[in-house]
Motif scaffolding. Sequence first.
Motif, PDB file in Angstrom:
ATOM      1  N   THR A   1       0.868  -1.185   0.000  1.00 25.75           N
ATOM      2  CA  THR A   1       0.000   0.000   0.000  1.00 25.75           C
ATOM      3  C   THR A   1       0.897   1.225   0.000  1.00 25.75           C
ATOM      4  O   THR A   1       2.037   1.182   0.476  1.00 25.75           O
ATOM      5  CB  THR A   1      -0.932   0.074   1.236  1.00 25.75           C
TER       6      THR A   1
ATOM      7  N   GLN B   1       0.668   5.661   0.731  1.00 26.13           N
ATOM      8  CA  GLN B   1      -0.156   6.658   1.407  1.00 26.13           C
ATOM      9  C   GLN B   1       0.172   8.048   0.863  1.00 26.13           C
ATOM     10  O   GLN B   1       1.342   8.377   0.656  1.00 26.13           O
ATOM     11  CB  GLN B   1       0.095   6.646   2.931  1.00 26.13           C
TER      12      GLN B   1
ATOM     13  N   ARG C   1       4.279   1.487   2.774  1.00 26.31           N
ATOM     14  CA  ARG C   1       3.495   0.994   3.900  1.00 26.31           C
ATOM     15  C   ARG C   1       4.153   1.293   5.246  1.00 26.31           C
ATOM     16  O   ARG C   1       3.485   1.398   6.263  1.00 26.31           O
ATOM     17  CB  ARG C   1       3.269  -0.511   3.751  1.00 26.31           C
ATOM     18  N   ASN C   2       5.492   1.451   5.236  1.00 27.76           N
ATOM     19  CA  ASN C   2       6.221   1.695   6.481  1.00 27.76           C
ATOM     20  C   ASN C   2       6.525   3.169   6.716  1.00 27.76           C
ATOM     21  O   ASN C   2       7.182   3.511   7.693  1.00 27.76           O
ATOM     22  CB  ASN C   2       7.534   0.902   6.474  1.00 27.76           C
TER      23      ASN C   2
ATOM     24  N   LYS D   1      -6.730   1.919   7.530  1.00 27.96           N
ATOM     25  CA  LYS D   1      -6.088   2.156   8.824  1.00 27.96           C
ATOM     26  C   LYS D   1      -4.578   2.338   8.682  1.00 27.96           C
ATOM     27  O   LYS D   1      -3.942   2.933   9.555  1.00 27.96           O
ATOM     28  CB  LYS D   1      -6.391   0.999   9.778  1.00 27.96           C
ATOM     29  N   GLU D   2      -4.012   1.827   7.602  1.00 26.49           N
ATOM     30  CA  GLU D   2      -2.570   1.943   7.402  1.00 26.49           C
ATOM     31  C   GLU D   2      -2.146   3.356   7.005  1.00 26.49           C
ATOM     32  O   GLU D   2      -0.958   3.664   6.964  1.00 26.49           O
ATOM     33  CB  GLU D   2      -2.115   0.940   6.340  1.00 26.49           C
TER      34      GLU D   2
ATOM     35  N   VAL E   1       0.515   5.921   8.845  1.00 28.19           N
ATOM     36  CA  VAL E   1       1.981   5.983   8.771  1.00 28.19           C
ATOM     37  C   VAL E   1       2.455   7.274   8.119  1.00 28.19           C
ATOM     38  O   VAL E   1       3.545   7.759   8.430  1.00 28.19           O
ATOM     39  CB  VAL E   1       2.567   4.767   8.019  1.00 28.19           C
TER      40      VAL E   1
END
Length: 274
Positions: free
Chosen positions: A99, A101, A135-136, A225-226, A229
């Motif tokens: 994913t 963001q 994602r991180n 919800k991710e 980050v």
Amino acid sequence: MLIMFSKDMLQRCIVQYLSQGLRGPTCRVAYWEVVNAILYKLKTGVQWHLLPVKSLIISDIISWNAVYHYFRKWCKDGSWRRAWTSLMKEYKALLDLSTVQLDGSHSPAKRGGEAVAYQGRKKCKTTNILLLTDRNGLVVGCSKPVAGNHHDLYQINKQLKEIQDQLTEMDIGVNGLFLNADAGFDAAKFRETLDKEGVTLNCPENRRNASRLDSDIYLDEEMYKERFVVERTNAWMDSFRSVLVRQDTTVASWQAWHFIAFTVWMMKHRIEKL
């Protein structure tokens, strides 16, 4: 001597990608020492003329003017961007692109300059920039700065093109990406643009779009919800004083500080742990 990374790390991850003149005057000290001094400025936000060169340069034979000269030189010729994108390309296996963001970040601009305007929510003049993270929370894309009086969707196609160009330089394809974004990015044209590129947008409906309240746009709440980050990334960026409050009046310098910060993030949280 104050140092954030080892000499070998700076040479391998930054210096090798910076332009180095083949003719004319040469730098009187090693380039990694100049970069180390610039990283100190990034972290502390100290004014250039107060840069503690005697503590940062082993030989103590250059002044802060020389450090500033090389910083601006590498801003103008795109070296900072090249260093970041080249490093990300080399170590892209360390990224988690299951994913991505997207979010905007407003920074107060105390001295004015290019791409600066009053932002009512911040109650001051700001500059806005869009960040794309994995994602991180590692930044993999960054838009060009725009004046703070504009919302996140301002010239979004142009901003997406800038981010896509960076991903191309990193040898990362956009087709198949799953993008989380907040309700501020809920716009029909934005969704259409992403669809054409093969990007899936996971974004809640903006309740102010009254005409679309009966639409059937799907939202994967677990994946959404991710998105937090990217907020953590914004908070981490604030730890760099030269980024927290904009003192640079040119867009080139302001964006360069971001590129340097992204590079430091990759070095510190991924490469250094190998």
